[in-house]
Design a protein around this motif. Sequence first.
Motif, PDB file in Angstrom:
ATOM      1  N   ALA A  47       0.688  -1.255   0.614  1.00  0.00           N
ATOM      2  CA  ALA A  47      -0.063  -0.204   0.107  1.00  0.00           C
ATOM      3  C   ALA A  47       1.196   0.946   0.319  1.00  0.00           C
ATOM      4  O   ALA A  47       0.490   2.415  -0.411  1.00  0.00           O
ATOM      5  CB  ALA A  47      -0.647   0.234   0.897  1.00  0.00           C
ATOM      6  N   ASN A  48       2.142   1.019   0.728  1.00  0.00           N
ATOM      7  CA  ASN A  48       2.876   2.439   1.133  1.00  0.00           C
ATOM      8  C   ASN A  48       3.402   2.765  -0.343  1.00  0.00           C
ATOM      9  O   ASN A  48       3.841   4.139  -1.024  1.00  0.00           O
ATOM     10  CB  ASN A  48       3.839   2.036   1.925  1.00  0.00           C
ATOM     11  CG  ASN A  48       3.251   2.858   3.539  1.00  0.00           C
ATOM     12  OD1 ASN A  48       2.328   2.627   3.441  1.00  0.00           O
ATOM     13  ND2 ASN A  48       4.272   1.634   4.327  1.00  0.00           N
ATOM     14  N   GLU A  50       2.521   1.378  -3.642  1.00  0.00           N
ATOM     15  CA  GLU A  50       1.264   1.793  -4.240  1.00  0.00           C
ATOM     16  C   GLU A  50       0.965   3.669  -4.353  1.00  0.00           C
ATOM     17  O   GLU A  50       0.984   4.283  -5.033  1.00  0.00           O
ATOM     18  CB  GLU A  50       0.562   1.177  -3.891  1.00  0.00           C
ATOM     19  CG  GLU A  50      -0.233   0.118  -4.967  1.00  0.00           C
ATOM     20  CD  GLU A  50      -1.144  -0.865  -5.391  1.00  0.00           C
ATOM     21  OE1 GLU A  50      -1.932  -0.567  -4.157  1.00  0.00           O
ATOM     22  OE2 GLU A  50      -1.103  -2.332  -5.672  1.00  0.00           O
ATOM     23  N   ALA A  51       1.169   4.063  -3.237  1.00  0.00           N
ATOM     24  CA  ALA A  51       1.051   5.496  -2.801  1.00  0.00           C
ATOM     25  C   ALA A  51       1.762   6.510  -3.324  1.00  0.00           C
ATOM     26  O   ALA A  51       1.652   7.664  -3.706  1.00  0.00           O
ATOM     27  CB  ALA A  51       0.529   6.009  -1.368  1.00  0.00           C
ATOM     28  N   ASP A  56      -2.454   4.512  -6.375  1.00  0.00           N
ATOM     29  CA  ASP A  56      -3.323   4.120  -4.876  1.00  0.00           C
ATOM     30  C   ASP A  56      -4.857   4.612  -5.744  1.00  0.00           C
ATOM     31  O   ASP A  56      -5.933   4.522  -5.035  1.00  0.00           O
ATOM     32  CB  ASP A  56      -3.962   4.273  -3.933  1.00  0.00           C
ATOM     33  CG  ASP A  56      -2.490   5.712  -3.662  1.00  0.00           C
ATOM     34  OD1 ASP A  56      -2.151   6.234  -4.517  1.00  0.00           O
ATOM     35  OD2 ASP A  56      -3.065   5.482  -2.450  1.00  0.00           O
ATOM     36  N   GLN A  57      -5.008   5.767  -7.191  1.00  0.00           N
ATOM     37  CA  GLN A  57      -5.657   6.585  -7.004  1.00  0.00           C
ATOM     38  C   GLN A  57      -6.359   5.477  -8.480  1.00  0.00           C
ATOM     39  O   GLN A  57      -6.423   4.649  -8.786  1.00  0.00           O
ATOM     40  CB  GLN A  57      -4.860   7.751  -7.419  1.00  0.00           C
ATOM     41  CG  GLN A  57      -3.887   8.940  -6.407  1.00  0.00           C
ATOM     42  CD  GLN A  57      -3.617   9.957  -7.319  1.00  0.00           C
ATOM     43  OE1 GLN A  57      -3.958  10.025  -8.732  1.00  0.00           O
ATOM     44  NE2 GLN A  57      -2.791  10.572  -6.487  1.00  0.00           N
ATOM     45  N   GLN A  62      -5.663   8.748 -12.622  1.00  0.00           N
ATOM     46  CA  GLN A  62      -3.788   8.339 -12.814  1.00  0.00           C
ATOM     47  C   GLN A  62      -3.650   8.186 -14.050  1.00  0.00           C
ATOM     48  O   GLN A  62      -2.600   9.393 -14.954  1.00  0.00           O
ATOM     49  CB  GLN A  62      -3.650   7.252 -13.415  1.00  0.00           C
ATOM     50  CG  GLN A  62      -3.837   6.165 -11.739  1.00  0.00           C
ATOM     51  CD  GLN A  62      -3.591   4.967 -11.889  1.00  0.00           C
ATOM     52  OE1 GLN A  62      -2.809   3.852 -11.711  1.00  0.00           O
ATOM     53  NE2 GLN A  62      -3.986   3.922 -10.740  1.00  0.00           N
TER      54      GLN A  62
END
Length: 307
Positions: A47-48, A50-51, A56-57, A62
């Motif tokens: 998750a970090n 991808e952020a 994560d958007q 994107q």
Amino acid sequence: MFSFVIRRLAVAIPTLLVLVIISFILMYAAPGGPFNSERPLPPEVLANIEAKYGLDQPFWAQIANYVWGVVTSFDFGPSFQYKDRSVNDIIAQGFPVTLTYGFWSFVVAVTVGVSLGVAAAIRQNSWLDYLAVGISVGAQVLPNFVMAPILVLTFTLWLGWLPGGGWNGGQWQNLVMPVIALSTSYMASIARITRSSMLEVLNTNFIRTARAKGLPMRRVIWRHAMKPAMLPVLSYLGPAFVGMITGSVVIDVFFSTGGIGQFFVNSAFNRDYSVIMGITILVGALTIFFNLVVDVLYAWIDPKIRY
């Protein structure tokens, strides 16, 4: 002519935009992701990551952010797989290599192909015609993925004349085999198109009139026949030039040149979205530009063509 160029440039912008959107859709439609591997990452770490890269958007966000970065600053974003390197850095490293051997491949293909085609047309049904056609057919049935290993076996392993790979700053010893392997199939197509076009032009009435007036054959060929005979060849040269200067995966793999072809393949296997997009946009922009150049050359060669 100026208004035609402006219209074509205006059409190029939405064309590239559609290319970006379709490429995004195709990449995201495929299963997996750039950070998926045999050993899955912990959900928090994934998750970090991808952020950090904006994955994560939402999909539309994107695309919007990517297009805005390309339009405003020509920034293709960071690479997902090559640490501390941007796509601009990768293209800046690989494209000069492919441009170098692609340019010389284009020069060789056009020079040899046009010469063979013109010679075969002038001496139709002679030994020269049969020789030129034979060379063209032989080169056509030996694509670069066949020609490359043959060249390495012959000139490196058996004769020891040339290095089997590497770039070495673009020294001529490292250029010979990539140029031959990349140019042969293009040369064959150019020779075939030139021969058929030249034969058609030589049988026209204005060529018969020029010869009936007693003009030397050399002057008839160069002053009267070459320009109209080159029109079909130009149609082929536009995309062919883009294909050569943007490199070849086979050439980069067999000769380890370090061009963008190898980066493109690696990015496809690694799901490195940003590198795929950057190289795709580069190839698309070059294709549109050189097709425009071909259209302009059409009007310069044939005064009857007006846009």
